[in-house]
Design a protein around this motif. Structure first.
Motif, PDB file in Angstrom:
ATOM      1  N   ASN A   4       0.847  -1.190   0.000  1.00 56.34           N
ATOM      2  CA  ASN A   4       0.000   0.000   0.000  1.00 56.34           C
ATOM      3  C   ASN A   4       0.888   1.247   0.000  1.00 56.34           C
ATOM      4  O   ASN A   4       2.105   1.153   0.022  1.00 56.34           O
ATOM      5  N   ASN A   5       0.258   2.385  -0.019  1.00 56.90           N
ATOM      6  CA  ASN A   5       1.028   3.633  -0.056  1.00 56.90           C
ATOM      7  C   ASN A   5       1.002   4.328   1.303  1.00 56.90           C
ATOM      8  O   ASN A   5       1.052   5.540   1.384  1.00 56.90           O
ATOM      9  N   SER A  20      15.596  11.923   9.004  1.00 55.89           N
ATOM     10  CA  SER A  20      14.215  11.515   8.780  1.00 55.89           C
ATOM     11  C   SER A  20      14.244  10.252   7.933  1.00 55.89           C
ATOM     12  O   SER A  20      14.919  10.207   6.896  1.00 55.89           O
ATOM     13  N   ILE A  21      13.532   9.230   8.383  1.00 57.96           N
ATOM     14  CA  ILE A  21      13.441   7.970   7.643  1.00 57.96           C
ATOM     15  C   ILE A  21      11.967   7.662   7.444  1.00 57.96           C
ATOM     16  O   ILE A  21      11.192   7.680   8.395  1.00 57.96           O
ATOM     17  N   GLN A  22      11.597   7.411   6.205  1.00 53.26           N
ATOM     18  CA  GLN A  22      10.236   7.007   5.895  1.00 53.26           C
ATOM     19  C   GLN A  22      10.302   5.668   5.182  1.00 53.26           C
ATOM     20  O   GLN A  22      11.156   5.465   4.326  1.00 53.26           O
ATOM     21  N   TYR A  23       9.405   4.764   5.566  1.00 53.18           N
ATOM     22  CA  TYR A  23       9.399   3.462   4.912  1.00 53.18           C
ATOM     23  C   TYR A  23       7.972   2.963   4.765  1.00 53.18           C
ATOM     24  O   TYR A  23       7.072   3.391   5.487  1.00 53.18           O
ATOM     25  N   ARG A  24       7.788   2.056   3.808  1.00 54.28           N
ATOM     26  CA  ARG A  24       6.463   1.503   3.550  1.00 54.28           C
ATOM     27  C   ARG A  24       6.002   0.701   4.753  1.00 54.28           C
ATOM     28  O   ARG A  24       6.738  -0.126   5.297  1.00 54.28           O
ATOM     29  N   GLU A  25       4.778   0.947   5.177  1.00 52.03           N
ATOM     30  CA  GLU A  25       4.216   0.281   6.349  1.00 52.03           C
ATOM     31  C   GLU A  25       4.239  -1.246   6.197  1.00 52.03           C
ATOM     32  O   GLU A  25       4.569  -1.968   7.123  1.00 52.03           O
ATOM     33  N   ASP A  26       3.903  -1.734   5.030  1.00 50.39           N
ATOM     34  CA  ASP A  26       3.820  -3.176   4.819  1.00 50.39           C
ATOM     35  C   ASP A  26       4.964  -3.704   3.946  1.00 50.39           C
ATOM     36  O   ASP A  26       4.773  -4.575   3.107  1.00 50.39           O
ATOM     37  N   TRP A  27       6.149  -3.191   4.182  1.00 51.74           N
ATOM     38  CA  TRP A  27       7.322  -3.558   3.377  1.00 51.74           C
ATOM     39  C   TRP A  27       7.602  -5.053   3.386  1.00 51.74           C
ATOM     40  O   TRP A  27       8.134  -5.592   2.418  1.00 51.74           O
ATOM     41  N   THR A  28       7.229  -5.746   4.469  1.00 53.05           N
ATOM     42  CA  THR A  28       7.523  -7.182   4.545  1.00 53.05           C
ATOM     43  C   THR A  28       6.779  -7.966   3.464  1.00 53.05           C
ATOM     44  O   THR A  28       7.269  -9.006   3.014  1.00 53.05           O
TER      45      THR A  28
END
Length: 146
Positions: A4-5, A20-28
């Motif tokens: 998702n986004n 600042s680090i941003q990553y996809r919530e459902d990266w797994t």
């Protein structure tokens, strides 16, 4: 879309400078799919810094945000690539992208509009089936509450 986004944002300091680090919530989901064995890192070296924050100046930040949006719209629709993480620290904005097809990724990058001039980026790609590049950063994020 495989992921998702929704993004998770972590911020703090690294070597006494803001990060600042941003990553996809459902990266797994993307990692576990096994579809993305190649890691592409794009680094944007800021031309101007805001001395109070250590981040790129406002005008340059606007270009960085637009570039990020272009990356997602140009690289992700056919699900051969996923923009997994963005890091901003010490004048450098970095994107960590995983892909299954370097040629399609290159074509997508080449299609990013450059009407405001070329982007000050460097691109490197390496095999990373286990997502170690991403995980090394992700594991260092302190999620404990202060």
């Amino acid at each position: 879309m495989l992921v998702n986004n929704r993004w998770v944002r972590a911020s703090g300091t690294l070597q006494e400078k803001p990060i600042s680090i941003q990553y996809r919530e459902d990266w797994t989901l993307a990692r576990d799919s096994g579809k993305y064995p190649l890691c592409v890192q794009i680094a944007w070296h800021a031309q101007s810094l805001d001395d109070s924050t250590g981040f790129p100046a406002v005008a340059e930040q606007a270009r960085i945000v637009a570039f990020t949006e272009h990356l997602q719209t140009r690289l992700e629709p056919d699900e051969t690539s996923v923009v997994a993480m963005m890091i901003t620290h010490d004048g450098i904005n970095q994107w960590i992208i995983y892909t299954s097809d370097l040629e399609k990724l290159k074509t997508g990058l080449d299609s990013v509009p450059t009407d405001e001039g070329l982007y000050p980026i460097e691109v490197v790609a390496d095999p990373d089936e286990e997502w170690q590049t991403f995980i090394q950063v992700h594991e260092r994020i302190d999620t404990t509450e202060a």
